[in-house]
Design a protein around this motif. Structure first.
Motif, PDB file in Angstrom:
ATOM      1  N   GLN A  52      80.613  45.710  38.792  1.00 52.81           N
ATOM      2  CA  GLN A  52      81.291  47.002  38.804  1.00 52.81           C
ATOM      3  C   GLN A  52      80.679  47.889  37.728  1.00 52.81           C
ATOM      4  O   GLN A  52      80.416  47.433  36.618  1.00 52.81           O
ATOM      5  N   ASP A  53      80.454  49.147  38.074  1.00 50.25           N
ATOM      6  CA  ASP A  53      80.040  50.105  37.066  1.00 50.25           C
ATOM      7  C   ASP A  53      81.187  50.255  36.076  1.00 50.25           C
ATOM      8  O   ASP A  53      82.266  49.703  36.272  1.00 50.25           O
ATOM      9  N   TYR A  54      80.965  51.039  35.050  1.00 50.07           N
ATOM     10  CA  TYR A  54      81.990  51.222  34.021  1.00 50.07           C
ATOM     11  C   TYR A  54      83.318  51.640  34.656  1.00 50.07           C
ATOM     12  O   TYR A  54      83.370  52.531  35.496  1.00 50.07           O
ATOM     13  N   LEU A  55      84.373  50.950  34.263  1.00 47.80           N
ATOM     14  CA  LEU A  55      85.719  51.280  34.732  1.00 47.80           C
ATOM     15  C   LEU A  55      86.566  51.651  33.527  1.00 47.80           C
ATOM     16  O   LEU A  55      86.559  50.945  32.510  1.00 47.80           O
ATOM     17  N   SER A  56      87.324  52.747  33.651  1.00 45.20           N
ATOM     18  CA  SER A  56      88.265  53.092  32.583  1.00 45.20           C
ATOM     19  C   SER A  56      89.330  52.002  32.515  1.00 45.20           C
ATOM     20  O   SER A  56      89.461  51.188  33.439  1.00 45.20           O
ATOM     21  N   SER A 115      68.051  48.731  39.185  1.00 45.25           N
ATOM     22  CA  SER A 115      67.102  49.827  38.975  1.00 45.25           C
ATOM     23  C   SER A 115      67.302  50.477  37.616  1.00 45.25           C
ATOM     24  O   SER A 115      66.332  50.824  36.944  1.00 45.25           O
ATOM     25  N   GLY A 116      68.542  50.613  37.181  1.00 45.56           N
ATOM     26  CA  GLY A 116      68.798  51.192  35.863  1.00 45.56           C
ATOM     27  C   GLY A 116      68.201  50.363  34.739  1.00 45.56           C
ATOM     28  O   GLY A 116      67.525  50.888  33.847  1.00 45.56           O
ATOM     29  N   LEU A 117      68.424  49.062  34.791  1.00 50.90           N
ATOM     30  CA  LEU A 117      67.862  48.188  33.755  1.00 50.90           C
ATOM     31  C   LEU A 117      66.349  48.098  33.871  1.00 50.90           C
ATOM     32  O   LEU A 117      65.647  48.037  32.854  1.00 50.90           O
ATOM     33  N   ILE A 119      64.287  50.470  34.904  1.00 51.97           N
ATOM     34  CA  ILE A 119      63.739  51.708  34.343  1.00 51.97           C
ATOM     35  C   ILE A 119      63.839  51.695  32.824  1.00 51.97           C
ATOM     36  O   ILE A 119      62.911  52.103  32.122  1.00 51.97           O
ATOM     37  N   LEU A 120      64.953  51.211  32.302  1.00 54.26           N
ATOM     38  CA  LEU A 120      65.118  51.121  30.851  1.00 54.26           C
ATOM     39  C   LEU A 120      64.033  50.238  30.222  1.00 54.26           C
ATOM     40  O   LEU A 120      63.393  50.625  29.241  1.00 54.26           O
ATOM     41  N   PHE A 121      63.803  49.069  30.811  1.00 49.19           N
ATOM     42  CA  PHE A 121      62.768  48.185  30.277  1.00 49.19           C
ATOM     43  C   PHE A 121      61.367  48.744  30.510  1.00 49.19           C
ATOM     44  O   PHE A 121      60.469  48.508  29.709  1.00 49.19           O
ATOM     45  N   LEU A 122      61.161  49.490  31.582  1.00 49.88           N
ATOM     46  CA  LEU A 122      59.875  50.122  31.822  1.00 49.88           C
ATOM     47  C   LEU A 122      59.574  51.151  30.729  1.00 49.88           C
ATOM     48  O   LEU A 122      58.459  51.194  30.193  1.00 49.88           O
ATOM     49  N   LEU A 123      60.565  51.955  30.384  1.00 49.43           N
ATOM     50  CA  LEU A 123      60.388  52.934  29.297  1.00 49.43           C
ATOM     51  C   LEU A 123      60.141  52.233  27.967  1.00 49.43           C
ATOM     52  O   LEU A 123      59.294  52.660  27.177  1.00 49.43           O
ATOM     53  N   PHE A 124      60.871  51.170  27.727  1.00 49.55           N
ATOM     54  CA  PHE A 124      60.684  50.408  26.497  1.00 49.55           C
ATOM     55  C   PHE A 124      59.280  49.807  26.444  1.00 49.55           C
ATOM     56  O   PHE A 124      58.617  49.838  25.404  1.00 49.55           O
ATOM     57  N   TYR A 172      63.895  42.627  37.161  1.00 53.08           N
ATOM     58  CA  TYR A 172      64.851  43.581  37.703  1.00 53.08           C
ATOM     59  C   TYR A 172      64.342  44.249  38.974  1.00 53.08           C
ATOM     60  O   TYR A 172      65.136  44.586  39.854  1.00 53.08           O
ATOM     61  N   CYS A 173      63.031  44.426  39.103  1.00 53.91           N
ATOM     62  CA  CYS A 173      62.483  44.934  40.366  1.00 53.91           C
ATOM     63  C   CYS A 173      62.714  43.918  41.479  1.00 53.91           C
ATOM     64  O   CYS A 173      63.068  44.285  42.600  1.00 53.91           O
ATOM     65  N   SER A 174      62.533  42.651  41.176  1.00 56.63           N
ATOM     66  CA  SER A 174      62.782  41.592  42.154  1.00 56.63           C
ATOM     67  C   SER A 174      64.259  41.566  42.544  1.00 56.63           C
ATOM     68  O   SER A 174      64.599  41.442  43.724  1.00 56.63           O
ATOM     69  N   SER A 175      65.127  41.695  41.572  1.00 56.53           N
ATOM     70  CA  SER A 175      66.567  41.715  41.835  1.00 56.53           C
ATOM     71  C   SER A 175      66.935  42.922  42.703  1.00 56.53           C
ATOM     72  O   SER A 175      67.741  42.809  43.633  1.00 56.53           O
ATOM     73  N   PHE A 176      66.336  44.076  42.408  1.00 58.26           N
ATOM     74  CA  PHE A 176      66.584  45.273  43.205  1.00 58.26           C
ATOM     75  C   PHE A 176      66.157  45.040  44.650  1.00 58.26           C
ATOM     76  O   PHE A 176      66.886  45.365  45.590  1.00 58.26           O
TER      77      PHE A 176
END
Length: 189
Positions: A52-56, A115-117, A119-124, A172-176
Motif C-alpha cells: 500500500q502506498d502511504y496511508l494516513s 519503478s520509484g525505487l 529510479i531513486l537508485f538509478l539517480l544515486f 527493481y527493474c526485474s520486479s517491475f
C-alpha cells in the motif's frame, strides 16, 4: 525464533514466510531490517502480503478494519516500507484479493513501488559514478606488476560496494517487469 533475511521480491518473501508457517511457526513481528520473529504453534497459519502506498492514520485504520473483518491479523512491520503483512489460521479462504480488479490494482501498486525505487537508485548510481568509475585509487591503472595486483585486490571490495546501487536498479527493474507481466495478463483476460 528469529531469522534474518532480505528480499527484493514481495512474492518470494510471501512464499518463504508460508513455508515457515507450514513447518509450525507463527510470525509475530517483522522489523524493517529484515528480522523476522516466529513462535512455535500447533495451528496452521497462512500469510499474505499487500503493498500500500502511504496511508494516513485514518485510512490505515479503515484498511486494517476491512481485513480484520475477514479474520486477518495485522503483523507489525516497518511503517515506512509500504508492505503490509496479514496472517490468519488456514481455513481454505486464504486470498486477500477477492476479485480480478483488486488483484490488478495490487500489481499496479507494485509497479509504482518498483519503478520509484528503481529510479531513486538509478539517480544515486549516477551521482556515484558521474565523476569516477568503480575504482577510486589514484593511479591504479598505471601501476605495474605485484603493486598493481595488491592495490587492485585491496580496492575490489570497495568497488563492489559502490556497484550495489546499480545492482538495486536491476533488481527493481526485474520486479517491475514481473509485476507488469502479471498486471497485463489480468487486464487481457
Amino acid at each position: 525464533m528469529k531469522k534474518f533475511k532480505m528480499f527484493f521480491d514481495i512474492e518470494k518473501e510471501e512464499q518463504w514466510l508460508n513455508e515457515l508457517l507450514q513447518k509450525g511457526y507463527c510470525c509475530t513481528n517483522i522489523s524493517g531490517l529484515g528480522i523476522y520473529t516466529f513462535k512455535k504453534t500447533d495451528k496452521r497459519y497462512v500469510i499474505r502480503l499487500d503493498y500500500q502506498d502511504y496511508l494516513s492514520k485514518k485510512k490505515f485504520e479503515d484498511y486494517k478494519g476491512i481485513y480484520e473483518d475477514f479474520g486477518w491479523n495485522y503483523i507489525n512491520s516497518s511503517w515506512l516500507g509500504g508492505i503490509r503483512y496479514w496472517q490468519k489460521e488456514d481455513d481454505n479462504q486464504n486470498e486477500i484479493f477477492s476479485d480480478r480488479q483488486s488483484t490488478s490494482n495490487y500489481y499496479r501498486r507494485l509497479m509504482g513501488y518498483s519503478s520509484g525505487l528503481g529510479i531513486l537508485f538509478l539517480l544515486f548510481s549516477y551521482m556515484l559514478y558521474k565523476d569516477s568509475g568503480l575504482y577510486l585509487a589514484e593511479g591504479l591503472w598505471s601501476m605495474e606488476g605485484a603493486l598493481f595486483w595488491k592495490a587492485f585486490l585491496f580496492e575490489t571490495p570497495f568497488a563492489l560496494l559502490r556497484s550495489l546501487p546499480a545492482l538495486m536498479v536491476v533488481f527493481y527493474c526485474s520486479s517491475f517487469y514481473k509485476a507488469y507481466r502479471k498486471y497485463s495478463m489480468l487486464k487481457e483476460n
